[in-house]
Design an enzyme around this catalytic site. Structure first.
Site, PDB file in Angstrom:
ATOM      1  N   TYR A   1      -1.920  76.459  25.268  1.00  0.00           N
ATOM      2  CA  TYR A   1      -1.100  77.678  25.222  1.00  0.00           C
ATOM      3  C   TYR A   1      -1.889  78.970  25.432  1.00  0.00           C
ATOM      4  O   TYR A   1      -1.298  80.046  25.482  1.00  0.00           O
ATOM      5  CB  TYR A   1      -0.360  77.738  23.877  1.00  0.00           C
ATOM      6  CG  TYR A   1       0.580  76.563  23.688  1.00  0.00           C
ATOM      7  CD1 TYR A   1       1.680  76.390  24.520  1.00  0.00           C
ATOM      8  CD2 TYR A   1       0.353  75.608  22.697  1.00  0.00           C
ATOM      9  CE1 TYR A   1       2.534  75.305  24.363  1.00  0.00           C
ATOM     10  CE2 TYR A   1       1.202  74.522  22.521  1.00  0.00           C
ATOM     11  CZ  TYR A   1       2.287  74.381  23.366  1.00  0.00           C
ATOM     12  OH  TYR A   1       3.136  73.309  23.214  1.00  0.00           O
TER      13      TYR A   1
ATOM     14  N   HIS B   1       8.331  78.984  29.541  1.00  0.00           N
ATOM     15  CA  HIS B   1       7.407  78.130  28.786  1.00  0.00           C
ATOM     16  C   HIS B   1       6.001  78.429  29.262  1.00  0.00           C
ATOM     17  O   HIS B   1       5.758  78.523  30.476  1.00  0.00           O
ATOM     18  CB  HIS B   1       7.716  76.640  29.006  1.00  0.00           C
ATOM     19  CG  HIS B   1       9.084  76.274  28.538  1.00  0.00           C
ATOM     20  ND1 HIS B   1       9.387  76.137  27.207  1.00  0.00           N
ATOM     21  CD2 HIS B   1      10.231  76.072  29.223  1.00  0.00           C
ATOM     22  CE1 HIS B   1      10.669  75.850  27.094  1.00  0.00           C
ATOM     23  NE2 HIS B   1      11.207  75.806  28.293  1.00  0.00           N
TER      24      HIS B   1
END
Ligand code: DQA
Length: 154
Positions: A31, A108
């Site tokens: 991430y 995302h």
């Protein structure tokens, strides 16, 4: 009955789901190292030139995210949504999104389709304007730019 939505405002609601409060610390190899606050700063830097205000929201609770979507019906001109794990499970978020008539861009950071098979199930994509995945924080900025092409200037 669906209420009348006001598109007078140029507020963009950026709604983030579970464990995105830990961005920066959480699995940075997937991430990245930016926090959600850092992403909010990137968005607001971009928003100034576009005549938008971006309100950042995050919750780990499904019902709170549903409430945030309901609030966007009243006060936002567009939504950027990363529903995180609820993307793959939540009929409640799917149903709330169906009540919106403003543009919604799903984001995302990672590419769920390149990961575990359970992330291929997506309850959000069928009921949003468009989706961006796998581009890290840049995806949020691109979502804002896309909204800029869809929302008339006031
Ligand atoms: C995520 C992808 C989801 O599969 C995961 O559950 C998340 C984050 C992303 O931004 O890449 O929490 O939405």
């Amino acid at each position: 009955m669906l209420s009348v939505q006001s598109n007078m405002t140029r507020l963009i609601s950026c709604i983030n789901g579970p464990t995105l409060n830990l961005l920066g610390d959480r699995e940075p190899e997937i991430y990245g190292r930016l926090s959600l606050d850092d992403i909010g700063k990137l968005l607001n830097e971009e928003a100034v030139g576009m005549g938008f205000d971006v309100a950042m929201h995050q919750s780990n609770s499904e019902g709170v995210i549903v409430d945030m979507i309901h609030d966007a019906r009243k006060n936002a001109a567009g939504v950027i949504l990363n529903a995180a794990a609820y993307t793959h499970t939540s009929v409640a978020i799917h149903d709330a999104l169906r009540t919106l008539s403003i543009p919604v861009i799903e984001v995302h950071l990672s590419n769920p389709y390149a990961r575990e098979s359970f992330r291929a199930k997506n309850f959000v994509s069928p009921v949003v304007t468009g989706s961006i995945a796998g581009l890290g924080p840049t995806g949020y900025v691109l979502a804002l730019k896309a909204l800029g092409t869809m929302i008339p200037s006031s």
